[in-house]
Design an enzyme around this catalytic site. Structure first.
Site, PDB file in Angstrom:
ATOM      1  N   LYS A  27     -44.704  19.512  10.200  1.00 53.52           N
ATOM      2  CA  LYS A  27     -45.074  19.192   8.816  1.00 53.52           C
ATOM      3  C   LYS A  27     -44.731  20.379   7.909  1.00 53.52           C
ATOM      4  O   LYS A  27     -44.467  21.490   8.391  1.00 53.52           O
ATOM      5  CB  LYS A  27     -46.572  18.886   8.751  1.00 53.52           C
ATOM      6  CG  LYS A  27     -47.462  20.075   9.103  1.00 53.52           C
ATOM      7  CD  LYS A  27     -48.911  19.651   9.343  1.00 53.52           C
ATOM      8  CE  LYS A  27     -49.777  20.861   9.650  1.00 53.52           C
ATOM      9  NZ  LYS A  27     -51.108  20.467  10.137  1.00 53.52           N
ATOM     10  N   ARG A  78     -63.088  15.834   7.989  1.00 54.12           N
ATOM     11  CA  ARG A  78     -61.929  15.746   7.108  1.00 54.12           C
ATOM     12  C   ARG A  78     -61.406  14.325   7.230  1.00 54.12           C
ATOM     13  O   ARG A  78     -62.146  13.381   6.972  1.00 54.12           O
ATOM     14  CB  ARG A  78     -60.902  16.821   7.493  1.00 54.12           C
ATOM     15  CG  ARG A  78     -59.891  17.122   6.410  1.00 54.12           C
ATOM     16  CD  ARG A  78     -58.931  18.245   6.785  1.00 54.12           C
ATOM     17  NE  ARG A  78     -58.011  17.865   7.866  1.00 54.12           N
ATOM     18  CZ  ARG A  78     -57.059  18.683   8.353  1.00 54.12           C
ATOM     19  NH1 ARG A  78     -56.910  19.907   7.874  1.00 54.12           N
ATOM     20  NH2 ARG A  78     -56.262  18.286   9.321  1.00 54.12           N
ATOM     21  N   TYR A  84     -46.644  45.495 -13.613  1.00 56.63           N
ATOM     22  CA  TYR A  84     -47.653  44.998 -14.563  1.00 56.63           C
ATOM     23  C   TYR A  84     -49.025  45.624 -14.342  1.00 56.63           C
ATOM     24  O   TYR A  84     -49.529  45.653 -13.222  1.00 56.63           O
ATOM     25  CB  TYR A  84     -47.819  43.490 -14.412  1.00 56.63           C
ATOM     26  CG  TYR A  84     -46.643  42.650 -14.872  1.00 56.63           C
ATOM     27  CD1 TYR A  84     -46.008  42.890 -16.076  1.00 56.63           C
ATOM     28  CD2 TYR A  84     -46.208  41.588 -14.085  1.00 56.63           C
ATOM     29  CE1 TYR A  84     -44.944  42.086 -16.484  1.00 56.63           C
ATOM     30  CE2 TYR A  84     -45.153  40.783 -14.488  1.00 56.63           C
ATOM     31  CZ  TYR A  84     -44.522  41.038 -15.698  1.00 56.63           C
ATOM     32  OH  TYR A  84     -43.481  40.246 -16.089  1.00 56.63           O
ATOM     33  N   MET A 121     -43.523  37.579 -10.498  1.00 56.70           N
ATOM     34  CA  MET A 121     -43.023  36.248 -10.152  1.00 56.70           C
ATOM     35  C   MET A 121     -41.770  36.311  -9.265  1.00 56.70           C
ATOM     36  O   MET A 121     -41.644  35.559  -8.303  1.00 56.70           O
ATOM     37  CB  MET A 121     -42.712  35.458 -11.424  1.00 56.70           C
ATOM     38  CG  MET A 121     -42.336  34.008 -11.150  1.00 56.70           C
ATOM     39  SD  MET A 121     -41.919  33.117 -12.648  1.00 56.70           S
ATOM     40  CE  MET A 121     -43.498  33.097 -13.499  1.00 56.70           C
TER      41      MET A 121
HETATM   42  C1  LIG Z   1     -51.419  20.948  11.399  1.00 52.05           C
HETATM   43  C2  LIG Z   1     -51.995  20.122  12.465  1.00 52.05           C
HETATM   44  C3  LIG Z   1     -51.802  20.450  13.816  1.00 52.05           C
HETATM   45  C4  LIG Z   1     -51.170  21.752  14.239  1.00 52.05           C
HETATM   46  O1  LIG Z   1     -52.100  22.785  14.001  1.00 52.05           O
HETATM   47  P1  LIG Z   1     -51.780  24.299  14.388  1.00 52.05           P
HETATM   48  O2  LIG Z   1     -53.059  25.008  14.177  1.00 52.05           O
HETATM   49  O3  LIG Z   1     -50.693  24.735  13.458  1.00 52.05           O
HETATM   50  O4  LIG Z   1     -51.329  24.288  15.792  1.00 52.05           O
HETATM   51  C5  LIG Z   1     -52.243  19.560  14.769  1.00 52.05           C
HETATM   52  N1  LIG Z   1     -52.871  18.412  14.414  1.00 52.05           N
HETATM   53  C6  LIG Z   1     -53.101  18.085  13.117  1.00 52.05           C
HETATM   54  C7  LIG Z   1     -53.814  16.832  12.793  1.00 52.05           C
HETATM   55  C8  LIG Z   1     -52.685  18.925  12.105  1.00 52.05           C
HETATM   56  O5  LIG Z   1     -52.930  18.608  10.843  1.00 52.05           O
END
Ligand SMILES: *Cc1c(COP(=O)(O)O)cnc(C)c1O
Length: 418
Positions: free
Chosen positions: A36, A136, A270, A330
């Protein structure tokens, strides 16, 4: 020289090797490489292909469009793809046409999956997502109980196949936290109920990177590491990534855009949060917070040491460890190279990579930057911006540029591989 004065060099062999190491941690399970967020900033397709080369037979993404994009480059014979995060109206029919497995996390989601299956004439492979305690996404065990009859009916009608039950940990990065075992016990109970109701599950899955590395009890049929695939550790308190057989895949480097002498007592960047204490030489690094260099890693001396960099290293090693001087802007930030600096504009500085870390005066790691900025290494690598070209080394000749990377990445990639 490159068209953009900085880059994220991604070592595809490191990704493949990390997947092999993770498979060794979980010999009884298959590996789903989580790709992802543009493979945690490393580039979706090349990273996925490297993970497959390392033995991953599943790929996981959050968003449905990521899954569809992945499938355009990765045939179903190479890996199953699971997607799990969508709101009503998501392109589920397109996902089914692309042979993607779908998570179901709510009653409306099941209804939309069934509708997409009817529309396409495909059988949707469904993984029921259960909230075993994270608080969640996912069905609570009570919600699941209510949904199960509808899911089984959709299965008997041929619209869906219930292939998986899965969940996610709240505290896997603290392996001894009591919620870890408590969530697994809820998971076992839920899996038992779904199977008793008549589902023939192919995969039960719960473990992220941390649980893959630390908790064999949680491996079930499939582990879902993300961060560790990229060679970073979710449990830095248990030692560096190398202790787990992992190699960080991303190196971020830049060419100095300016080097100049400046007087003692001069404010830097800055707000003048850093002030030179002697006549010295400043170097300007052309990466800023828009490129993902955290503004929280500014060097507001003496209160806060900035993010670390290695300057002047050659292939034989060496180099000096310096820290960001003053505010990260930036597009750029400043280094105090010291009065005896021999660097020139165009010289390469490295922010992080597969090093021994800032503690040892070696190449800093993404973890070092996380500590400098008060965050986690996940955020450091995923936020490296779209305009920073990804340059791929290692891997197979088929590896191409990131979907996110600019056209510059493509020409750079060719440069590097030529
Ligand atoms: C991101 C995610 C993972 C992987 O998690 P890591 O801590 O990066 O290994 C696995 N399962 C779900 C549902 C996630 O959202």
């Amino acid at each position: 020289m490159s068209t953009f004065p900085a880059r994220a060099v991604v070592n595809l062999d490191a990704i493949a090797g990390n997947v092999r190491a993770l498979a060794d941690y979980a010999p009884t399970a298959q590996v789903m490489a989580v790709v992802k967020a543009d493979a945690y900033g490393h580039g979706l397709v090349p990273s996925a292909q490297a993970a497959i080369a390392g033995g991953a037979r599943w790929l996981g993404v959050a968003q449905v469009p990521e899954a569809i994009a992945l499938r355009a480059a990765v045939p179903a014979s190479a890996a199953r793809v699971l997607t799990w995060l969508y709101a009503p109206g998501a392109p589920l029919a397109a996902a089914l046409e692309a042979d993607v497995d779908l998570s179901v996390h709510a009653g409306w989601a099941l209804a939309e999956v069934v509708a997409a299956a009817r529309e396409t004439g495909r059988v949707a492979r469904v993984h029921l997502k259960v909230d075993t305690g994270l608080g969640r996404n996912g069905l609570t065990p009570t919600d699941l109980e209510a949904l199960l009859p509808d899911a089984l009916r959709a299965q008997s009608e041929g619209a869906v196949e219930l292939v998986g039950v899965w969940s996610h940990f709240a505290f896997a990065d603290e392996p001894d936290h009591p919620t870890v075992l408590a969530q697994a016990e809820v998971f076992d109970e839920v899996v038992g109920r779904v199977e008793a109701a008549g589902a023939h599950l192919e995969v039960r899955h719960l473990a992220n990177s941390a649980a893959t590395l630390t908790a064999p009890r949680m491996h079930y049929d499939l582990v879902r590491p993300g961060l560790a695939v990229y060679g970073l550790t979710p449990v830095p308190q248990l030692g560096p990534a190398a202790d787990h057989g992992l190699t960080p895949a991303m190196t971020v480097e830049a060419e100095l855009a300016n080097v100049k002498r400046i007087a003692a007592g001069h404010g830097v960047s800055y707000g003048h949060r850093y002030r030179t204490t002697r006549d010295t030489v400043l170097g300007v690094v052309p990466l800023g917070y828009s490129d993902g260099v955290p503004r929280h890693a500014s060097g507001d001396l003496p209160a806060q040491p900035g993010g670390p960099l290695l300057v002047g290293a050659t292939a034989d090693g060496g180099g000096r460890l310096l820290r960001v001087a003053g505010r990260v802007c930036m597009d750029q930030f400043v280094l105090d190279l010291g009065p005896d600096a021999t660097e020139q504009a165009g010289d390469v500085v490295r922010l992080f990579g597969p090093g021994t870390g800032a503690d040892t005066d070696g190449l800093p790691t993404a973890q070092d930057w996380a500590e400098a900025a008060g965050t986690i290494s996940y955020e450091i690598v995923t936020r490296i911006g779209a305009r920073v070209p990804r340059v791929y080394v290692g891997g197979e000749a088929t590896a191409g540029p990131s979907a996110q990377g600019a056209a510059a990445a493509e020409s750079e990639s060719k440069e590097k591989q030529a």
